[in-house]
Design a protein around this motif. Structure first.
Motif, mmCIF file in Angstrom:
data_model
loop_
_atom_site.group_PDB
_atom_site.id
_atom_site.type_symbol
_atom_site.label_atom_id
_atom_site.label_comp_id
_atom_site.label_asym_id
_atom_site.label_seq_id
_atom_site.Cartn_x
_atom_site.Cartn_y
_atom_site.Cartn_z
ATOM 1 N N ALA A 297 0.585 -1.048 0.000
ATOM 2 C CA ALA A 297 0.000 0.000 0.000
ATOM 3 C C ALA A 297 0.678 1.215 0.000
ATOM 4 O O ALA A 297 0.633 1.636 -0.946
ATOM 5 C CB ALA A 297 -0.801 -0.332 0.573
ATOM 6 N N SER B 284 -6.286 -4.059 -1.728
ATOM 7 C CA SER B 284 -5.013 -4.774 -1.796
ATOM 8 C C SER B 284 -5.219 -6.222 -2.194
ATOM 9 O O SER B 284 -4.487 -6.760 -3.033
ATOM 10 C CB SER B 284 -4.297 -4.697 -0.446
ATOM 11 N N THR C 215 -8.807 -1.137 3.267
ATOM 12 C CA THR C 215 -7.899 -1.038 2.118
ATOM 13 C C THR C 215 -7.344 -2.410 1.758
ATOM 14 O O THR C 215 -7.293 -2.792 0.579
ATOM 15 C CB THR C 215 -6.737 -0.080 2.434
ATOM 16 N N GLY C 216 -6.929 -3.164 2.785
ATOM 17 C CA GLY C 216 -6.353 -4.479 2.538
ATOM 18 C C GLY C 216 -7.345 -5.458 1.957
ATOM 19 O O GLY C 216 -7.028 -6.204 1.024
ATOM 20 N N GLU D 38 -6.830 2.616 -4.015
ATOM 21 C CA GLU D 38 -5.950 2.125 -2.956
ATOM 22 C C GLU D 38 -4.977 3.207 -2.517
ATOM 23 O O GLU D 38 -4.760 3.437 -1.321
ATOM 24 C CB GLU D 38 -5.175 0.904 -3.442
ATOM 25 N N PHE E 189 -2.898 -6.320 3.402
ATOM 26 C CA PHE E 189 -2.370 -4.969 3.190
ATOM 27 C C PHE E 189 -0.842 -4.962 3.196
ATOM 28 O O PHE E 189 -0.216 -4.182 2.472
ATOM 29 C CB PHE E 189 -2.910 -4.035 4.269
ATOM 30 N N SER F 117 0.947 -5.657 -0.416
ATOM 31 C CA SER F 117 0.339 -5.031 -1.596
ATOM 32 C C SER F 117 1.349 -4.201 -2.368
ATOM 33 O O SER F 117 1.235 -2.992 -2.465
ATOM 34 C CB SER F 117 -0.847 -4.157 -1.161
#
Length: 418
Positions: A2, A360, A355-356, A113, A222, A225
């Motif tokens: 990320a 991700s 997000t993960g 992302e 995450f 990523s």
């Protein structure tokens, strides 16, 4: 990441790929390994102890499985790049596999992302500045009362805003290259707190925590990523045949560093772990301040690199051209937008988990497998049944993580907002 993808995605837009750089600018094996480790190392290092506390000791097996899957899907991306000399970015792989829609879909996931990573940066800054200066109680902005954490988020926003106004990010790229070193310093500082500052390793933790597993898996995803960076790293190598070995070394180093940080953090604080391990460190200790300052500086240097690809895509869509004033307005609006989200949803672990899980995991598991299966059919690669089964299994596992992790993260955010 990320953060992990930020330094390499400035060229990941919907335009045709740039021409290959000269051989003199290609990177050797060791430098490529360093770039790969730097791509995979990021703010996930702060949340990995919390992730382990959410899943329990048995979730380490899931952590290792995700690391192996992500390493394998990185190799699948390499095979997609080998299929065409025109492929230089992750969206190019999407275009090769599924045409214009594939390019747009991959780019959309990448940019979203990156946007959430920028939000994570600001939340992280607010949390750690408040840890560093606990006596600050807030202030008034006109007739509005602003809390201490919110004030620190605004201060961090003002600090990073000017860095986003310039098109040339060379100096910031060099600064962001210190990410791997910062990770080493952070781990060393946390170890110092445990060994020399009296915290010790006295917590036993739990074998498994079923309720927290979705969050744990999302946070694990995450950590790995870095796939948006891999095409650039691959195209920049002098000897591309060694890319598989580079991936193996990078994932091995990253897995060991993440795993080590998670284990020592869980042994230090057990189920009392907060979203970032730095928030658990004893106040006033020099080692704690080193860890927090290291945590604070890194996002400040990388924020502009995260925003740049999004800004360039928006500028291209709006036809901004070379107008410096319009570029400043676009980038300022993007920064203000991330600050608004950070203030509205100031829950670091939950935003990172979202997000993960949603982004991700899609970029590291679903898209590489789907793109490779499609490219394999197009270019006539030999179809191996083991490879097909592996891709199908990864897609099923990835889809489960996306659904369960996203639901769990959104549910947690909604509950906290209430």
């Amino acid at each position: 990441m990320a953060t992990n993808t930020a330094s390499a995605t400035a060229s990941s837009n919907t335009d045709p790929p740039p021409s290959s750089s000269s051989s003199s600018s290609k990177t050797g094996f060791l430098k490529t390994c360093f770039n790969g480790v730097n791509a995979l190392s990021g703010i996930g290092l702060l949340s990995i102890p919390y992730a382990l506390s959410q899943g329990g000791w048995s979730s380490l097996s899931i952590f290792l499985t995700i690391a192996i899957i992500c390493c394998y899907t990185g190799i699948l991306l390499q095979r997609c790049m080998d299929a065409s000399p025109l492929v230089s970015t992750y969206p190019d792989i999407g275009a090769l596999a599924f045409g214009r829609r594939g390019r747009l879909a991959v780019a959309a996931f990448m940019y979203l992302e990156l946007y959430l990573v920028a939000v994570d940066f600001l939340i992280l800054e607010g949390d750690n500045l408040h840890k560093l200066f606990p006596s600050v109680s807030g202030f008034r902005l006109g007739g509005l009362r602003v809390g201490a954490k919110q004030g620190f988020v605004l201060a961090a926003t003002l600090a990073v805003l000017p860095t986003t106004w310039f098109s040339s990010l060379g100096v910031l790229a060099y600064a962001a290259g210190a990410g791997a070193l910062a990770s080493v310093v952070l781990v060393a500082a946390v170890m110092w707190v445990a060994v020399f500052d009296g915290v010790g390793f006295h917590q036993r933790g739990r074998l498994v925590h079923w309720a927290g597993l979705p969050s744990a898996v999302s946070l694990f995803s995450f950590c790995f990523s870095g796939h948006a960076v891999f095409p650039m790293i691959y195209n920049g190598m002098k000897d591309r045949k060694k890319f598989s070995m580079v991936l193996f070394i990078c994932f091995l180093v990253s897995t060991l560093s993440y795993g080590f940080m998670g284990i020592i953090g869980y042994l230090m604080y057990g189920d009392a772990l907060m979203s970032q391990v730095t928030l658990n460190l004893p106040a006033g200790k020099a080692s704690s301040k080193v860890a927090i300052y290291t945590t604070l500086v890194n996002p400040l240097t990388k924020y502009a690199l995260v925003i740049a690809p999004i800004a360039e895509a928006v500028e291209a869509a709006l036809g901004v051209g070379k107008s410096w004033l319009l570029r400043v307005l676009v980038r300022t609006a993007l920064v203000v937008g991330t600050a608004v989200v950070a203030l509205a949803v100031p829950f670091f672990a939950d935003v990172v988990a979202l997000t993960g899980a949603l982004l991700s995991c899609t970029a590291t598991m679903l898209l590489p497998c789907l793109c490779y299966l499609r490219v394999r059919n197009k270019v006539g690669y030999r179809k191996r049944w083991v490879e097909t089964v592996a891709c199908v299994v990864i897609v099923v596992v990835g889809a489960a993580i996306v659904v369960m992790g996203t639901y769990s993260s959104v549910k947690q955010i909604v509950q906290r907002l209430k």
